[in-house]
Design an enzyme around this catalytic site. Structure first.
Site, PDB file in Angstrom:
ATOM      1  N   GLY A 279       0.898  -1.228   0.137  1.00 12.86           N
ATOM      2  CA  GLY A 279      -0.079  -0.131   0.059  1.00 12.86           C
ATOM      3  C   GLY A 279       1.062   1.068   0.119  1.00 12.86           C
ATOM      4  O   GLY A 279       1.043   2.089  -0.922  1.00 12.86           O
ATOM      5  N   ARG A 280       1.579   1.416   1.039  1.00 13.96           N
ATOM      6  CA  ARG A 280       2.377   2.614   1.245  1.00 13.96           C
ATOM      7  C   ARG A 280       3.498   2.795   0.259  1.00 13.96           C
ATOM      8  O   ARG A 280       3.580   3.936  -0.542  1.00 13.96           O
ATOM      9  CB  ARG A 280       3.453   2.410   2.499  1.00 13.96           C
ATOM     10  CG  ARG A 280       4.005   3.784   3.103  1.00 13.96           C
ATOM     11  CD  ARG A 280       4.731   3.410   4.287  1.00 13.96           C
ATOM     12  NE  ARG A 280       4.309   2.530   5.401  1.00 13.96           N
ATOM     13  CZ  ARG A 280       3.769   3.144   6.563  1.00 13.96           C
ATOM     14  NH1 ARG A 280       3.738   4.409   6.618  1.00 13.96           N
ATOM     15  NH2 ARG A 280       3.443   2.456   7.408  1.00 13.96           N
ATOM     16  N   ARG A 317      -0.177  11.209  11.252  1.00  9.53           N
ATOM     17  CA  ARG A 317       0.713  10.342  11.311  1.00  9.53           C
ATOM     18  C   ARG A 317       2.048  10.985  12.668  1.00  9.53           C
ATOM     19  O   ARG A 317       2.539  10.123  13.358  1.00  9.53           O
ATOM     20  CB  ARG A 317       1.533   9.858  10.211  1.00  9.53           C
ATOM     21  CG  ARG A 317       0.671   9.062   9.301  1.00  9.53           C
ATOM     22  CD  ARG A 317       1.278   8.428   8.367  1.00  9.53           C
ATOM     23  NE  ARG A 317       1.849   7.248   8.329  1.00  9.53           N
ATOM     24  CZ  ARG A 317       3.394   7.222   8.664  1.00  9.53           C
ATOM     25  NH1 ARG A 317       4.065   8.280   8.557  1.00  9.53           N
ATOM     26  NH2 ARG A 317       4.164   6.295   9.069  1.00  9.53           N
ATOM     27  N   CYS A 348      -6.552  22.684  17.970  1.00  6.91           N
ATOM     28  CA  CYS A 348      -6.383  22.763  19.410  1.00  6.91           C
ATOM     29  C   CYS A 348      -6.001  21.641  20.165  1.00  6.91           C
ATOM     30  O   CYS A 348      -6.369  21.096  20.916  1.00  6.91           O
ATOM     31  CB  CYS A 348      -7.955  23.077  19.866  1.00  6.91           C
ATOM     32  SG  CYS A 348      -8.512  24.303  19.097  1.00  6.91           S
ATOM     33  N   GLU A 349      -4.396  21.489  19.603  1.00  4.18           N
ATOM     34  CA  GLU A 349      -3.712  20.413  20.515  1.00  4.18           C
ATOM     35  C   GLU A 349      -2.332  20.986  20.469  1.00  4.18           C
ATOM     36  O   GLU A 349      -1.796  21.197  19.222  1.00  4.18           O
ATOM     37  CB  GLU A 349      -3.926  18.942  19.616  1.00  4.18           C
ATOM     38  CG  GLU A 349      -5.111  18.309  19.548  1.00  4.18           C
ATOM     39  CD  GLU A 349      -5.275  17.339  20.654  1.00  4.18           C
ATOM     40  OE1 GLU A 349      -4.449  16.977  21.299  1.00  4.18           O
ATOM     41  OE2 GLU A 349      -6.437  17.362  21.013  1.00  4.18           O
TER      42      GLU A 349
HETATM   43  N1  LLP Z   1      -1.821  -6.159   4.015  1.00  6.03           N
HETATM   44  C1  LLP Z   1      -2.464  -6.308   5.225  1.00  6.03           C
HETATM   45  C2  LLP Z   1      -3.242  -7.374   5.834  1.00  6.03           C
HETATM   46  C3  LLP Z   1      -2.225  -5.073   6.019  1.00  6.03           C
HETATM   47  O1  LLP Z   1      -2.748  -4.989   7.304  1.00  6.03           O
HETATM   48  C4  LLP Z   1      -1.524  -3.790   5.637  1.00  6.03           C
HETATM   49  C5  LLP Z   1      -1.410  -2.639   6.371  1.00  6.03           C
HETATM   50  C6  LLP Z   1      -0.896  -3.880   4.333  1.00  6.03           C
HETATM   51  C7  LLP Z   1      -1.309  -5.038   3.577  1.00  6.03           C
HETATM   52  C8  LLP Z   1      -0.166  -2.873   3.438  1.00  6.03           C
HETATM   53  O2  LLP Z   1       0.903  -2.516   4.175  1.00  6.03           O
HETATM   54  P1  LLP Z   1       1.942  -1.410   3.541  1.00  6.03           P
HETATM   55  O3  LLP Z   1       2.515  -2.037   2.051  1.00  6.03           O
HETATM   56  O4  LLP Z   1       1.242  -0.130   3.413  1.00  6.03           O
HETATM   57  O5  LLP Z   1       2.964  -1.325   4.491  1.00  6.03           O
HETATM   58  N2  LLP Z   1      -1.366   3.568   9.463  1.00  6.03           N
HETATM   59  C9  LLP Z   1      -0.162   3.064   9.531  1.00  6.03           C
HETATM   60  C10 LLP Z   1      -0.057   1.828   8.922  1.00  6.03           C
HETATM   61  C11 LLP Z   1      -0.919   0.839   9.108  1.00  6.03           C
HETATM   62  C12 LLP Z   1      -0.950  -0.387   7.901  1.00  6.03           C
HETATM   63  C13 LLP Z   1      -1.915  -1.346   8.512  1.00  6.03           C
HETATM   64  N3  LLP Z   1      -1.936  -2.477   7.488  1.00  6.03           N
HETATM   65  C14 LLP Z   1       0.708   4.190   9.213  1.00  6.03           C
HETATM   66  O6  LLP Z   1       0.350   5.293   8.739  1.00  6.03           O
HETATM   67  O7  LLP Z   1       1.985   3.934   9.240  1.00  6.03           O
END
Ligand code: LLP
Length: 420
Positions: A279-280, A317, A348-349
């Protein structure tokens, strides 16, 4: 720079340009705060994943993790690159369907999917349900019988692997709410095998996010391979991708190197299909958030605050994970950094500090600040704290900007309020 979109450059006006569009013009036309997403960077990452993995292990599919950034405009771009989708709620399923994505390419996640979500998933024909608990097998048993319809599932296991990342985004530790604990795997497989409507096609694990150390991924793949051999299944889903460079000094593993290491574990040992869910690393550095500088507060010998028109509501984040971001002045893109300042948000934090102690060129009121690498987990985690509308989002490409999410206005904010 590694933390900028691939198309970023400085134009003749000394402005930051992304996707051939002047970011200062974008701020003028669409207002600030503004999420700017570079289409070319997203496409490049999708292609790098598909090409690298298929080079080393041809039987691979890449599923974009929608949780990183889920809007119809973005999903359409990702879909057109031949990607599959990791969806983790009814809302993500709905958005992906509305964007024209094929539900057979959906991997439906969630550690506590509701009955309504599971029914919806079966009714629209999602490709795989990623089973996270033994209770979910019981729920699926009832739903499949009621609908008279079969379903293919993968079992998400808790791999018990330590990954070096922030504790809130580690997911594969033994003490984790995600995945079936290893002592329950055998029982869960037997439960699934008893059902004529539920078919186990493979195993899934996810060890966390923003991880640079490929060794943890390799250990995870080895474990999934063992389970694949033991239970004679034919799909291995290794979860999210590696971390990204938020700062130019960050050094995440390249997609190609990561693919090579994962493939090395599997090659020659199995014919199973490999799936991963980045994702990221698909969207993070495609995104930049533009803010306007509205005020400056210089507290002698203490700190100089640059106050911008966004903050934790559009990027939680820093306050959630102590994430460190980099920024540039979009309207003075080649100016030399001369002063150490702190970028503070408008909410307001006291903790709403976007960037602590960053060196910037001389900063003035109405400058446009571009915070870098904000494409992932920013808009998708944004809130309306202080009743501030979420920013608009534009997609830029080849000198053109398309609005893909409208800015929320006051009416949007009270749309669901009931005035008695
Ligand atoms: N697959 C599963 C089952 C997941 O739980 C996640 C992310 C991904 C794939 C994707 O992972 P990536 O490629 O994005 O690392 N909000 C947090 C990140 C939470 C990730 C949750 N799961 C942040 O902003 O760092």
């Amino acid at each position: 720079m590694r933390n900028l979109p691939d198309t970023a450059k400085i134009n003749k006006h000394n402005h930051l340009e992304i996707g051939g569009v002047d970011s200062v013009d974008l701020a003028k036309e669409f207002g600030t705060p503004l999420y700017v997403m570079d289409e070319a960077t997203i496409r490049n990452r999708c292609r790098q994943y598909i090409d690298s993995f298929r080079k080393y292990y041809p039987n691979t599919d890449i599923a974009y993790a929608c949780k990183a950034l889920c809007t119809a405009g973005i999903l359409k771009v990702v879909d057109s690159e031949g990607m599959c989708f990791d969806v983790s709620s009814g809302g993500e399923v709905y958005t992906a369907l509305k964007s024209g994505c094929d539900p057979k390419k959906f991997y439906f996640h969630g550690n506590n999917k509701t009955i309504a979500e599971l029914k919806m998933a079966l009714e629209v024909g999602v490709g795989r349900i990623m089973v996270d608990t033994t209770q979910e097998i019981i729920n699926l048993d009832e739903i499949t019988k009621e609908l008279g319809q079969g379903v293919e599932v993968m079992l998400r296991i808790n791999p018990g692997i330590e990954a070096h990342t922030h504790k809130y985004i580690k997911t594969g530790l033994i003490d984790s709410k995600f995945g079936v604990p290893q002592n329950e795997i055998d029982e869960a497989v037997k439960m699934i095998q008893k059902h004529k409507y539920i078919k186990l096609v493979g195993f899934h694990a996810h060890i966390g996010s923003q991880i640079f150390d490929t060794k943890s991924f390799v250990d995870e793949v080895k474990l999934l391979l063992e389970l694949t051999m033991k239970y004679q299944t034919h799909e291995i889903n290794i979860g999210g991708g590696p971390g990204v460079a938020y700062l130019d000094s960050d050094n995440p593993p390249g997609i190609d190197a990561y693919a090579e290491q994962v493939a090395k574990v599997l090659k020659g040992k199995t014919e199973a299909k490999l799936v991963l869910e980045p994702g990221r690393s698909i969207v993070a550095n495609a995104g930049v958030t533009l803010y306007s500088v509205g005020a400056i507060k210089d507290i002698p010998k203490i700190r100089k605050y640059i106050l911008v028109d966004g903050g934790l509501a559009d990027n939680p984040r820093p306050i959630l994970y102590q994430a460190i971001y980099d920024a540039k002045l979009a309207n003075k893109a080649s100016a030399v950094p001369v002063e150490k300042v702190t970028i503070a948000g408008r909410s307001c934090e006291s903790g709403d500090i976007l960037i602590k102690d960053i060196k910037l060129p001389k900063t003035e009121i109405n400058d446009i600040l571009a915070v870098l690498c904000t494409g992932a987990y920013n808009y998708s985690m944004a809130s309306n704290y202080n009743r501030v509308g979420r920013p608009a989002m534009v997609l830029v490409r080849c000198g053109q900007a398309s609005l893909i999410v409208e800015r929320e206005d006051y009416e949007d904010l009270i749309r669901k309020d009931i005035i008695l």
